[in-house]
Design an enzyme around this catalytic site. Sequence first.
Site, PDB file in Angstrom:
ATOM      1  N   LEU A  33      22.957  34.501  84.913  1.00 41.51           N
ATOM      2  CA  LEU A  33      23.031  35.529  85.953  1.00 41.51           C
ATOM      3  C   LEU A  33      23.534  34.982  87.281  1.00 41.51           C
ATOM      4  CD1 LEU A  33      19.679  37.376  85.134  1.00 41.51           C
ATOM      5  CD2 LEU A  33      21.979  37.815  84.246  1.00 41.51           C
ATOM      6  N   GLY A  36      26.282  39.034  91.197  1.00 41.62           N
ATOM      7  CA  GLY A  36      26.745  40.342  90.714  1.00 41.62           C
ATOM      8  C   GLY A  36      25.661  41.017  89.890  1.00 41.62           C
ATOM      9  N   HIS A  37      25.073  40.281  88.959  1.00 42.64           N
ATOM     10  CA  HIS A  37      23.966  40.819  88.158  1.00 42.64           C
ATOM     11  C   HIS A  37      22.791  41.193  89.074  1.00 42.64           C
ATOM     12  CE1 HIS A  37      25.856  37.953  85.119  1.00 42.64           C
ATOM     13  NE2 HIS A  37      25.876  39.085  84.451  1.00 42.64           N
ATOM     14  N   GLN A  61      29.968  41.430  69.807  1.00 37.70           N
ATOM     15  CA  GLN A  61      31.113  41.726  70.674  1.00 37.70           C
ATOM     16  C   GLN A  61      32.061  40.543  70.851  1.00 37.70           C
ATOM     17  OE1 GLN A  61      28.347  42.719  73.956  1.00 37.70           O
ATOM     18  NE2 GLN A  61      29.829  41.743  75.292  1.00 37.70           N
ATOM     19  N   VAL A 176      30.803  42.442  92.965  1.00 39.35           N
ATOM     20  CA  VAL A 176      30.433  41.410  93.936  1.00 39.35           C
ATOM     21  C   VAL A 176      31.433  40.264  93.791  1.00 39.35           C
ATOM     22  CG1 VAL A 176      28.643  39.782  94.648  1.00 39.35           C
ATOM     23  CG2 VAL A 176      28.005  42.062  93.844  1.00 39.35           C
ATOM     24  N   SER A 185      31.753  36.041  87.871  1.00 38.89           N
ATOM     25  CA  SER A 185      31.702  36.211  86.422  1.00 38.89           C
ATOM     26  C   SER A 185      31.033  34.980  85.825  1.00 38.89           C
ATOM     27  CB  SER A 185      33.124  36.339  85.864  1.00 38.89           C
ATOM     28  OG  SER A 185      33.118  36.112  84.463  1.00 38.89           O
TER      29      SER A 185
END
Length: 288
Positions: A33, A36-37, A61, A176, A185
């Site tokens: 994390l 942004g999270h 995924q 963010v 990211s």
Amino acid sequence: MIVLRSAEEVRDELRRARRAGATIGFVPTMGFLHAGHVSLIERAAQECDLVVVSVFVNPLQFSATEDLDHYPRDPERDAVAVSTGGADVLFLPSVDEMYGDGTLTTVTVEGVTRMMEGAARPTHFAGVATVVAKLFSIVGESRAYFGEKDYQQLVVVRRMAADLSMPVTVIGCPIVREPDGLALSSRNVYLSPDQREAAPVLLRALRAGAALVTAGESDPATVRAAMTEVVAAEPRGVLDYAEVAAPETLEPPDTIKGEVRLLIAARFGTTRLLDNLAATPPLPVPGR
Ligand code: AMP
């Protein structure tokens, strides 16, 4: 904050909370994390009485050639971020808890998964939709917070929840960024210092495209070309796509008449980064 590992424990905990009148906020993540999270968790904590954060690196995924085994993980640091962000429940299911002996049921969203990330990663969105459907089924009635960072994913999840009448309101939250414009990211840790220096070209390209739209350019091809040109001038980045899309259908418009989303993906070495930006044309001048 409590840490729960089974779906049953989460259901029990949320049943108790709902009986006491609490509204539920939900933030699904794959961990490692960053700020942004945390912005999603903080927003959920502001708007809901009880916040659940899930950390689950979803094998479904990732394709066989992708980075599942090397996806960055840091469970201790994640627990601190989740708790500091103001969450009440950290849900940490194992792959076995989520998929047991496998799954014969998958969720496929058509249309909005055809282009961009769906074209580059053909099984990706079925994996995302399936795990998010399972998580929504475990968490139940709630407000779920997703980042605009993964804009196509946000559109896919919103559509899935609406189409399948899920009792979940999907809320998109702003991207963010680092001070130099790079969107945060979990995959940024893969970048070498040289690639990291080059990566803000993504936002520069998006801004060049958005500036044209704001100035009244109505031809999507011209906007795409401007974004492509900015990335082409950065030899350390290889463009995957630069698109102009309708905000909800993600279809490319023939001409730009209202708000559009500009979306970009590029590779820096083996690391593929995404970014996007809203762009609005000028208001038409009355009488012209
Ligand atoms: P991930 O852990 O990459 O699956 O991301 C979990 C959630 O965090 C998704 O809804 C992402 O869109 C969101 N997210 C990731 N990076 C950012 C960012 N830089 N700003 C805002 N939200 C983000």
